[in-house]
Scaffold this motif. Structure first.
Motif, PDB file in Angstrom:
ATOM      1  N   VAL A 218       0.821  -1.209   0.000  1.00  0.00           N
ATOM      2  CA  VAL A 218       0.000   0.000   0.000  1.00  0.00           C
ATOM      3  C   VAL A 218       0.855   1.258   0.000  1.00  0.00           C
ATOM      4  CG1 VAL A 218      -1.804   1.273   1.206  1.00  0.00           C
ATOM      5  CG2 VAL A 218      -1.844  -1.228   1.191  1.00  0.00           C
ATOM      6  N   ALA A 219       1.925   1.256   0.800  1.00  0.00           N
ATOM      7  CA  ALA A 219       2.760   2.441   1.013  1.00  0.00           C
ATOM      8  C   ALA A 219       1.898   3.548   1.614  1.00  0.00           C
ATOM      9  CB  ALA A 219       3.460   2.861  -0.270  1.00  0.00           C
ATOM     10  N   GLY A 220       1.989   4.760   1.123  1.00  0.00           N
ATOM     11  CA  GLY A 220       1.194   5.835   1.714  1.00  0.00           C
ATOM     12  C   GLY A 220       1.641   6.146   3.129  1.00  0.00           C
ATOM     13  N   PRO A 221       0.817   6.859   3.893  1.00  0.00           N
ATOM     14  CA  PRO A 221       1.189   7.245   5.266  1.00  0.00           C
ATOM     15  C   PRO A 221       1.500   6.051   6.158  1.00  0.00           C
ATOM     16  CG  PRO A 221      -0.729   8.482   4.517  1.00  0.00           C
ATOM     17  CD  PRO A 221      -0.477   7.420   3.493  1.00  0.00           C
ATOM     18  N   GLY A 222       0.847   4.897   5.904  1.00  0.00           N
ATOM     19  CA  GLY A 222       1.060   3.731   6.746  1.00  0.00           C
ATOM     20  C   GLY A 222       2.433   3.124   6.650  1.00  0.00           C
ATOM     21  N   ALA A 231      11.882  -5.128  13.943  1.00  0.00           N
ATOM     22  CA  ALA A 231      12.841  -5.513  14.979  1.00  0.00           C
ATOM     23  C   ALA A 231      14.232  -5.063  14.539  1.00  0.00           C
ATOM     24  CB  ALA A 231      12.807  -7.028  15.159  1.00  0.00           C
ATOM     25  N   PRO A 232      15.206  -5.044  15.448  1.00  0.00           N
ATOM     26  CA  PRO A 232      16.578  -4.719  15.038  1.00  0.00           C
ATOM     27  C   PRO A 232      17.021  -5.618  13.886  1.00  0.00           C
ATOM     28  CG  PRO A 232      16.413  -4.763  17.426  1.00  0.00           C
ATOM     29  CD  PRO A 232      15.096  -5.258  16.904  1.00  0.00           C
ATOM     30  N   GLY A 233      17.545  -4.992  12.841  1.00  0.00           N
ATOM     31  CA  GLY A 233      17.965  -5.761  11.672  1.00  0.00           C
ATOM     32  C   GLY A 233      16.833  -6.129  10.740  1.00  0.00           C
ATOM     33  N   GLY A 234      15.623  -5.656  11.036  1.00  0.00           N
ATOM     34  CA  GLY A 234      14.465  -6.017  10.229  1.00  0.00           C
ATOM     35  C   GLY A 234      14.439  -5.304   8.886  1.00  0.00           C
ATOM     36  N   LYS A 235      13.600  -5.817   7.969  1.00  0.00           N
ATOM     37  CA  LYS A 235      13.541  -5.268   6.614  1.00  0.00           C
ATOM     38  C   LYS A 235      12.109  -4.930   6.236  1.00  0.00           C
ATOM     39  CE  LYS A 235      14.952  -6.023   1.815  1.00  0.00           C
ATOM     40  NZ  LYS A 235      15.666  -6.898   0.865  1.00  0.00           N
ATOM     41  N   LEU A 236      11.925  -3.741   5.691  1.00  0.00           N
ATOM     42  CA  LEU A 236      10.654  -3.316   5.122  1.00  0.00           C
ATOM     43  C   LEU A 236      10.725  -3.500   3.613  1.00  0.00           C
ATOM     44  CD1 LEU A 236       7.901  -1.826   5.005  1.00  0.00           C
ATOM     45  CD2 LEU A 236       9.203   0.334   4.998  1.00  0.00           C
ATOM     46  N   VAL A 237       9.767  -4.265   3.066  1.00  0.00           N
ATOM     47  CA  VAL A 237       9.684  -4.477   1.623  1.00  0.00           C
ATOM     48  C   VAL A 237       8.379  -3.867   1.132  1.00  0.00           C
ATOM     49  CG1 VAL A 237       9.696  -6.162  -0.249  1.00  0.00           C
ATOM     50  CG2 VAL A 237      10.959  -6.649   1.865  1.00  0.00           C
ATOM     51  N   VAL A 238       8.483  -2.801   0.375  1.00  0.00           N
ATOM     52  CA  VAL A 238       7.309  -2.176  -0.242  1.00  0.00           C
ATOM     53  C   VAL A 238       7.220  -2.709  -1.664  1.00  0.00           C
ATOM     54  CG1 VAL A 238       6.193  -0.013  -0.876  1.00  0.00           C
ATOM     55  CG2 VAL A 238       7.621  -0.123   1.180  1.00  0.00           C
ATOM     56  N   TYR A 239       6.056  -3.217  -2.047  1.00  0.00           N
ATOM     57  CA  TYR A 239       5.952  -3.785  -3.395  1.00  0.00           C
ATOM     58  C   TYR A 239       4.738  -3.278  -4.149  1.00  0.00           C
ATOM     59  CZ  TYR A 239       2.626  -7.267  -1.460  1.00  0.00           C
ATOM     60  OH  TYR A 239       1.562  -7.892  -0.851  1.00  0.00           O
ATOM     61  N   GLY A 240       4.228  -2.145  -3.728  1.00  0.00           N
ATOM     62  CA  GLY A 240       3.109  -1.523  -4.420  1.00  0.00           C
ATOM     63  C   GLY A 240       2.941  -0.112  -3.925  1.00  0.00           C
ATOM     64  N   ASN A 241       2.045   0.597  -4.581  1.00  0.00           N
ATOM     65  CA  ASN A 241       1.804   1.994  -4.226  1.00  0.00           C
ATOM     66  C   ASN A 241       0.315   2.273  -4.299  1.00  0.00           C
ATOM     67  OD1 ASN A 241       2.579   4.511  -3.422  1.00  0.00           O
ATOM     68  ND2 ASN A 241       3.277   5.199  -5.433  1.00  0.00           N
ATOM     69  N   ALA A 242      -0.467   1.328  -3.730  1.00  0.00           N
ATOM     70  CA  ALA A 242      -1.918   1.401  -3.859  1.00  0.00           C
ATOM     71  C   ALA A 242      -2.492   2.687  -3.272  1.00  0.00           C
ATOM     72  CB  ALA A 242      -2.557   0.193  -3.179  1.00  0.00           C
ATOM     73  N   ALA A 243      -1.823   3.252  -2.291  1.00  0.00           N
ATOM     74  CA  ALA A 243      -2.338   4.458  -1.647  1.00  0.00           C
ATOM     75  C   ALA A 243      -2.385   5.644  -2.600  1.00  0.00           C
ATOM     76  CB  ALA A 243      -1.490   4.799  -0.423  1.00  0.00           C
ATOM     77  N   ALA A 244      -1.633   5.572  -3.704  1.00  0.00           N
ATOM     78  CA  ALA A 244      -1.599   6.694  -4.642  1.00  0.00           C
ATOM     79  C   ALA A 244      -2.856   6.771  -5.489  1.00  0.00           C
ATOM     80  CB  ALA A 244      -0.380   6.581  -5.552  1.00  0.00           C
TER      81      ALA A 244
END
Length: 343
Positions: A218-222, A231-244
């Protein structure tokens, strides 16, 4: 070759409502060298086509064009110099456009064999969605016992992602509308309501130390909340931009701002990683390697489907002639999984 020497295809003429899609008949195309003519048995409706309808998908063709991101079908002819042994075999391919048709021309090196006995509609659910989920999980470099948070866990990609995560021994927390929670529990997911204003607090209750990866379409503000839950060392994977969608802003500008935010976060000394998954990465710079990787990964997820590791999540099946109704149903997101068109 079929005796009917015409094909039917769905044409997206411009920015229209679903009932503005057109059914068009034209002569059967002839494959050129390096191409195969595939009789389409199943194709799907993904979020990409929903964006294309609004002229919001980056790099989409000029109107009018035939949508259709992927397909499963049977090879009916090959171009000059092609291997005649391919004729009659069932294959899958990612096409990006052109699959919403009874027949499609596809580059031979884009075809992957479909294991015998698989329902074409079931196989269709894991073509682009399964490869996306598989590549994101692999690139996240997770190990059994770790915890992931999957937003949109009921969606086409999300429903495959949570199953692959469980298969790899991961603990999976998934957000979705409450009506999808029972189905997610059956897949081994711990569901949360994405509309709950206390959703982030619920995640922290389930995983006090944070989660090892968040997958966010979704991305966006969320996206800030997603990053804060790592968590420490964690990874955020954004794979869309539905909020746009529906904001009235340029999708390209929204995407640039998103990438700038992710790159800024990566510069912070907290050990977190943040990135945007691009299905088409490498297609222009290393096309041969891109095709090999795509065929290999598609083969892996199709075999996992054959083994029963992945249970296909089919939201609904529609004939190609009812594509407008199918698109409305898909955009309502009332049922988990992928809407499949069966030409």
């Amino acid at each position: 070759m079929t005796t009917d020497m015409t094909i039917t295809e769905v044409v997206l003429p411009g920015v229209v409502e679903p009932d503005g899609l057109l059914l068009h008949r034209r002569p059967m195309p002839v494959p050129a060298r390096g191409q195969a003519l595939v009789q389409v048995e199943a194709t799907g409706i993904s979020f990409a086509e929903q964006q294309m309808r609004h002229a919001l998908y980056p790099g989409q063709p000029k109107f009018p064009f035939v949508p259709g991101y992927d397909l499963v079908g049977t090879v009916r002819a090959v171009g000059p110099g092609g291997d005649d042994a391919l004729v009659g075999t069932r294959v899958a391919a990612v096409t990006k456009t052109g699959a919403w048709a009874t027949h499609a021309l596809v580059d031979i090196d884009a075809l992957a064999p479909v294991p015998a006995g698989l329902d074409p509609a079931a196989a269709e659910t894991v073509v682009v969605n399964g490869v996306t989920a598989w590549q994101m999980l692999r690139d996240a470099d997770l190990t059994a016992g770790q915890t992931i948070l999957v937003h949109g866990a009921n969606g086409g990609v999300g429903s495959v992602l949570v199953q692959l995560g469980r298969h790899l021994g991961l603990r999976v927390i998934g957000t979705a509308a409450e009506r999808h929670h029972a189905g997610l529990r059956e897949l081994g997911v711990e569901p949360l309501d994405y509309r709950d204003p206390e959703m982030a607090a619920r995640v922290r209750e389930l995983s006090p130390g944070g989660v090892d990866a968040v997958f966010d379409p979704v991305a966006g503000p969320g996206v800030r909340t997603s990053y804060a839950l790592l968590a420490p060392g964690g990874k955020l994977v954004v794979y869309g931009n539905a909020a746009a969608v529906g904001t009235g802003q340029s999708v390209a500008w929204v995407f640039v701002k998103l990438l700038a935010r992710l790159y800024t976060w990566n510069a912070l000394p907290n050990g977190h990683r943040a990135g945007f998954y691009n299905f088409w990465a490498g297609q222009l710079t290393r096309p041969a390697a891109f095709r090999r990787r795509l065929r290999t990964d598609l083969g892996i997820v199709l075999d996992l489907l054959r083994q029963g590791v992945i249970v296909p999540q089919i939201a609904a099946r529609y004939p190609l002639s009812e594509v407008s109704a199918a698109l409305v149903f898909a955009e309502n997101r009332s049922r988990a999984g992928k809407v499949v068109l069966e030409p």
